[in-house]
Design a protein around this motif. Structure first.
Motif, short mmCIF file in Angstrom:
data_model
loop_
_atom_site.label_atom_id
_atom_site.label_comp_id
_atom_site.label_asym_id
_atom_site.label_seq_id
_atom_site.Cartn_x
_atom_site.Cartn_y
_atom_site.Cartn_z
N PRO A 103 -0.72 -3.97 14.16
CA PRO A 103 -1.88 -3.26 13.59
C PRO A 103 -1.54 -2.42 12.37
O PRO A 103 -2.33 -2.37 11.42
CB PRO A 103 -2.35 -2.39 14.76
CG PRO A 103 -1.92 -3.13 15.98
CD PRO A 103 -0.61 -3.76 15.61
N GLU A 104 -0.36 -1.79 12.36
CA GLU A 104 -0.01 -0.94 11.23
C GLU A 104 0.30 -1.74 9.96
O GLU A 104 0.47 -1.17 8.88
CB GLU A 104 1.19 -0.05 11.55
CG GLU A 104 2.45 -0.78 11.91
CD GLU A 104 2.58 -1.05 13.40
OE1 GLU A 104 3.72 -1.30 13.86
OE2 GLU A 104 1.55 -1.01 14.11
N GLU A 105 0.35 -3.05 10.08
CA GLU A 105 0.59 -3.89 8.91
C GLU A 105 -0.70 -4.41 8.29
O GLU A 105 -0.68 -5.25 7.41
CB GLU A 105 1.48 -5.08 9.30
CG GLU A 105 2.86 -4.67 9.74
CD GLU A 105 3.70 -5.85 10.19
OE1 GLU A 105 4.73 -6.11 9.54
OE2 GLU A 105 3.33 -6.50 11.18
N GLY A 106 -1.82 -3.85 8.73
CA GLY A 106 -3.11 -4.30 8.23
C GLY A 106 -3.26 -4.10 6.72
O GLY A 106 -2.76 -3.14 6.15
N VAL A 107 -3.94 -5.04 6.09
CA VAL A 107 -4.24 -4.97 4.66
C VAL A 107 -5.66 -4.46 4.53
O VAL A 107 -6.62 -5.20 4.75
CB VAL A 107 -4.08 -6.34 3.99
CG1 VAL A 107 -4.36 -6.24 2.49
CG2 VAL A 107 -2.69 -6.91 4.25
N LEU A 108 -5.80 -3.17 4.22
CA LEU A 108 -7.11 -2.53 4.15
C LEU A 108 -7.94 -2.81 5.40
O LEU A 108 -9.12 -3.12 5.35
CB LEU A 108 -7.86 -3.00 2.89
CG LEU A 108 -7.32 -2.45 1.57
CD1 LEU A 108 -7.99 -3.14 0.39
CD2 LEU A 108 -7.52 -0.95 1.48
N GLY A 109 -7.27 -2.69 6.55
CA GLY A 109 -7.96 -2.83 7.82
C GLY A 109 -7.92 -4.21 8.42
O GLY A 109 -8.33 -4.39 9.56
N VAL A 110 -7.46 -5.21 7.69
CA VAL A 110 -7.40 -6.58 8.20
C VAL A 110 -5.99 -6.86 8.69
O VAL A 110 -5.05 -6.97 7.89
CB VAL A 110 -7.83 -7.60 7.12
CG1 VAL A 110 -7.81 -9.02 7.69
CG2 VAL A 110 -9.21 -7.26 6.59
N VAL A 111 -5.83 -6.96 10.01
CA VAL A 111 -4.50 -7.11 10.61
C VAL A 111 -4.03 -8.56 10.51
O VAL A 111 -4.78 -9.48 10.85
CB VAL A 111 -4.53 -6.67 12.08
CG1 VAL A 111 -3.16 -6.85 12.73
CG2 VAL A 111 -4.99 -5.22 12.20
N THR A 162 -3.70 5.93 5.89
CA THR A 162 -4.14 5.72 7.25
C THR A 162 -5.09 4.54 7.36
O THR A 162 -5.13 3.86 8.37
CB THR A 162 -4.85 6.98 7.78
OG1 THR A 162 -5.95 7.27 6.92
CG2 THR A 162 -3.90 8.15 7.80
N GLU A 163 -5.81 4.27 6.30
CA GLU A 163 -6.83 3.24 6.38
C GLU A 163 -6.25 1.86 6.56
O GLU A 163 -6.79 1.02 7.27
CB GLU A 163 -7.67 3.27 5.09
CG GLU A 163 -8.76 2.24 5.06
CD GLU A 163 -9.43 2.25 3.72
OE1 GLU A 163 -10.10 1.26 3.42
OE2 GLU A 163 -9.29 3.23 2.98
N ALA A 164 -5.10 1.61 5.92
CA ALA A 164 -4.57 0.26 5.92
C ALA A 164 -4.19 -0.21 7.30
O ALA A 164 -4.13 -1.39 7.59
CB ALA A 164 -3.36 0.17 4.99
N GLY A 165 -3.90 0.69 8.21
CA GLY A 165 -3.53 0.29 9.55
C GLY A 165 -4.68 0.34 10.52
O GLY A 165 -4.52 0.26 11.72
N ARG A 211 0.83 -1.18 0.00
CA ARG A 211 0.00 0.00 0.00
C ARG A 211 0.87 1.23 0.00
O ARG A 211 1.99 1.23 0.50
CB ARG A 211 -0.93 0.01 1.21
CG ARG A 211 -0.23 0.26 2.53
CD ARG A 211 -1.22 0.17 3.68
NE ARG A 211 -0.50 0.15 4.94
CZ ARG A 211 0.03 -0.94 5.45
NH1 ARG A 211 -0.07 -2.09 4.82
NH2 ARG A 211 0.68 -0.91 6.58
N GLU A 212 0.35 2.30 -0.53
CA GLU A 212 1.08 3.56 -0.58
C GLU A 212 1.04 4.24 0.77
O GLU A 212 0.07 4.18 1.49
CB GLU A 212 0.46 4.50 -1.61
CG GLU A 212 0.68 4.07 -3.02
CD GLU A 212 0.08 5.06 -3.95
OE1 GLU A 212 0.59 6.19 -4.02
OE2 GLU A 212 -0.91 4.74 -4.59
N ARG A 213 2.11 4.94 1.09
CA ARG A 213 2.16 5.78 2.27
C ARG A 213 1.89 7.21 1.87
O ARG A 213 2.22 7.64 0.78
CB ARG A 213 3.55 5.69 2.93
CG ARG A 213 3.90 4.27 3.37
CD ARG A 213 3.10 3.83 4.55
NE ARG A 213 3.57 2.55 5.06
CZ ARG A 213 3.04 1.94 6.10
NH1 ARG A 213 2.00 2.46 6.72
NH2 ARG A 213 3.51 0.78 6.50
#
Length: 442
Positions: A55-63, A17-20, A8-10
């Motif tokens: 948590p910050e490694e979540g894939v579109l909110g899925v940790v 922000t969403e991905a985490g 995901r892009e930073r």
């Protein structure tokens, strides 16, 4: 099948922000604590870099419950074999430049990080062929090849992308007009299947798997068919000279006329791009080759576009980049549809922008101020224009903020879905690889 993002892009508006996020979806499908501990222990026996997910490694909110980073192909195969034995859902990750493409996975028991698989296996400069591992950054690959005056003729809208992620997302920039996309430049691929078996096709390897051309099949598969670990590419020499010719055009009709004039000329451009934002439209043409030839062809293009066309050795700022915005829509649109496409983008509002390549692929960007309803209207407008006769194109949402994504049909109609499902079931019958990331829940 369209493509598996590897990251995901930073710093890209709502996307970064969403991905985490640790929303309700973050815990979806995670194994129970006891099962997770057993899986972690089993994976640690076959891989030297295994740990609980953050948590910050979540894939579109899925940790992810677990993160593993194998250092060799053999180690990666053991990780995949162990994951199969434990029934773990696996999502690949490269440099996190496109991990927010597609839909959230149904589960992410194991996030498989390919960053340690970053070797240049072989560069046969005399044969214009290179074999590299999937976690190698495309920037680094370009540096290695340039030492021998060669290049992989893919330009990358997202710097820092990995080889595996680029193939899995079928990502390419303006050069695809002349050289094609990853599916055209990959001549060999090594993947690890869902059960941990290593499969190879093409390149210097004679054996194919079940008759499939893996390079084409895995290009744009979104990590749903297997883990890409190595790729062999066809290379091209770095051109001696290049020139960019750009000109602002007055309107959509002028853009189409300019595009058609260039495409029907004998100048053989390497790339032809159109960009539109804020009511302005500009066309850009890239010419490559020997110096005398580029000079002569540049004069021809300038004559076609107009005396006020600008010529330079460096690309314009917008060249090859995704349009600004927090929602990105990938459009398939032939040159004949360009006026309608430009009109549709303008109708969407002042925050909408477009980049389009003469090979018929483009991207529409919607600003962070676009409401879910406006985004839905824009997507329907694009599909109404492009899908079906006479254009036979389409529009797919690559990424969007969660509130916008929830209101959109990201993929649109997919006539080949039943065939894609049969392929998925042959490669991943248990639906454990990036489950739900792709169209139709694949």
């Amino acid at each position: 099948m369209p493509g598996s993002g590897s990251g995901r892009e930073r710093g890209a508006g709502a996307r970064g922000t969403e991905a985490g996020s640790t929303s309700v979806g973050a815990a979806r499908g995670r194994p129970r604590k006891a099962g997770r501990a057993a899986a972690l222990s089993a994976l640690a026996k076959v891989c030297g870099d295994v740990r609980p997910g953050e948590p910050e490694e979540g894939v579109l909110g899925v940790v992810p419950a677990i993160v593993a980073a194998p250092a060799t192909v053999a180690e990666a195969a053991e990780v995949m074999r162990t994951a199969a034995g434990k029934g773990l859902a696996v999502v690949p990750r490269g440099a996190e430049t496109r991990l927010d493409w597609g839909t959230p996975p149904d589960r992410c028991d194991l996030l498989l990080d390919t960053s340690r698989l970053d070797a240049v296996v072989e560069h046969a400069a005399g044969d214009l062929v290179a074999t590299v591992q999937a976690g190698l950054g495309t920037d680094r690959l370009a540096e290695v090849l340039a030492e021998q005056g060669q290049r992989l003729a893919l330009d990358f809208p997202l710097p820092g992308s990995t080889v595996g992620g680029t193939i899995a997302a079928a990502a390419a920039g303006p050069l695809r007009l002349l050289y094609g996309s990853p599916r055209d430049l990959v001549i060999g691929l090594t993947v690890i299947r869902a059960d941990g078996r290593v499969a190879r096709s093409g390149g210097k390897v004679v054996k194919n798997v079940a008759g499939y051309d893996l390079g084409r099949l895995f290009s744009g598969s979104y990590g749903t068919l297997g883990l890409i670990v190595e790729a062999t590419f066809r290379l091209h020499p770095v051109p001696v000279a290049r020139a960019y010719v750009t000109r602002a055009v007055p309107d959509a009709a002028g853009a189409r006329e300019a595009v058609q004039a260039v495409l029907h000329s004998p100048t053989a451009p390497s790339a032809l791009e159109v960009a539109a934002q804020g009511g302005g439209v500009v066309i850009g043409v890239l010419l490559e080759g020997v110096e005398a030839g580029v000079t002569a062809r540049t004069a021809q293009i300038t004559a076609l576009l107009g005396a006020d066309a600008k010529v330079g050795e460096e690309p314009p700022e917008w060249w090859g980049a995704y349009p600004d915005g927090t929602t990105l829509i990938d459009v398939t649109s032939p040159p004949a549809a360009l006026p309608g496409l430009l009109a549709a983008v303008e109708e969407t509002g002042p925050g909408a922008s477009l980049t389009w390549s003469a090979d018929g692929r483009g991207h529409v960007g919607l600003s962070s101020e676009t409401t879910p309803g406006q985004a839905k209207d824009a997507l329907e407008r694009l599909r109404s224009l492009l899908i079906g006769a006479p254009h036979r194109g389409g529009a797919v949402v690559r990424y969007a903020p969660e509130t916008v994504r929830a209101e959109l049909d990201l993929w649109g109609p997919v006539p080949a879905l039943s065939l894609m499902r049969r392929v998925k079931e042959q490669f991943d019958p248990e639906y454990r690889l990036s489950p739900g990331r792709f169209v139709g829940g694949l």
